[in-house]
Design a protein around this motif. Structure first.
Motif: not given
Length: 265
Positions: A109-110, A59-67
């Motif tokens: 959904a994190a 669904f959505c893994a949360g904020l894209d930390l790699k970006e």
């Protein structure tokens, strides 16, 4: 290709988080597209229901930390707060928009994805669905993007503390036990299950549907029974005075689907 894919089918918009290679993590662009879409819904009368889903296996893994760009320490507190508010405004817009939102949750959904799920009105899950307040596992507070508001109201303060203080995942069956999700269905049946909810919602008059979501929002935070009933009384008089009310009654008595007039004004 947009990070948020929008497909309108009649009076329904199917909104798909479209970054499957990154488990639909929230990039800056996706954050902007989500915020603009939900904020714009407030003024749209051609959309009555929204279905929110993720492409691929999450669904959505949360904020894209790699970006992430520069670390927090290299920017001002003011700039950090602005960036934070750019994200949190999404869930405010989701609750403010008058259209019911049906979330189809498959896989993770994190973090921010958990917030998007909680800010929706109805949640349907697959057996693979798992949700958590991931923020606390990366050095932040679990109280983020509305989670500390939504979760205790849905499951109670003790259960909310259990999951927010640990960052543990809420698995699909546990989510259903807690009332966080309405149904658990196989992934291939997810869209059809959502369509069933959509079809039932479209039986309501356009005004009745909007006023129901509005009253539910206010009732959660109302000062008591009398305040909630005052809102209900006001909404019933507004709905009964609307031109679609008579058509709704006729359709019910004639055992057919209602045919509501489109009003752009």
């Amino acid at each position: 290709m947009a990070d948020l894919e929008l497909r309108q089918d009649g009076e329904v918009v199917w909104a798909t988080l479209n970054r499957p290679g990154r488990l639909n993590a929230l990039s800056r662009n996706l954050v902007t597209e989500l915020r603009d879409f939900f904020a714009g819904l407030y003024w749209r009368r051609d959309v009555r229901v929204v279905v929110l889903q993720g492409a691929g296996d999450a669904f959505c893994a949360g904020l894209d930390l790699k970006e992430r760009g520069d670390p927090q320490g290299s920017r001002s507190i003011g700039a950090g707060l602005t960036r934070q508010r750019e994200i949190s405004e999404i869930v405010i817009a989701m609750r403010r928009c008058p259209q019911p939102i049906v979330a189809c949750i498959d896989g993770a959904a994190a973090g921010g994805g958990f917030a998007l799920a909680l800010a929706s009105d109805v949640r349907i899950a697959t057996p693979r669905a798992r949700m958590n307040a991931a923020f606390i596992r990366i050095g932040l507070s679990a109280c983020d993007i509305g989670v500390s508001y939504f979760l205790p109201r849905m499951v109670g303060s003790s259960v909310a503390a259990e999951y927010m203080l640990t960052g543990r995942f809420i698995e699909a069956e546990r989510a259903r036990e807690l009332g966080l999700v309405s149904r658990i269905v196989p992934k291939e049946q997810l869209a059809a299950e959502a369509q069933g909810f959509v079809d039932d919602m479209l039986h309501a008059t356009p005004l009745g549907l909007r006023l129901t979501k509005e009253a539910l929002n206010h009732a959660i935070d109302s000062q008591g029974l009398e305040a909630a009933i005052a809102m209900e009384d006001r909404n019933q008089i507004l709905a009964s005075a609307d031109g679609d009310f008579e058509e709704g009654v006729r359709a019910f008595l004639e055992k057919r689907r209602p045919n509501y007039a489109r009003r752009e004004g």
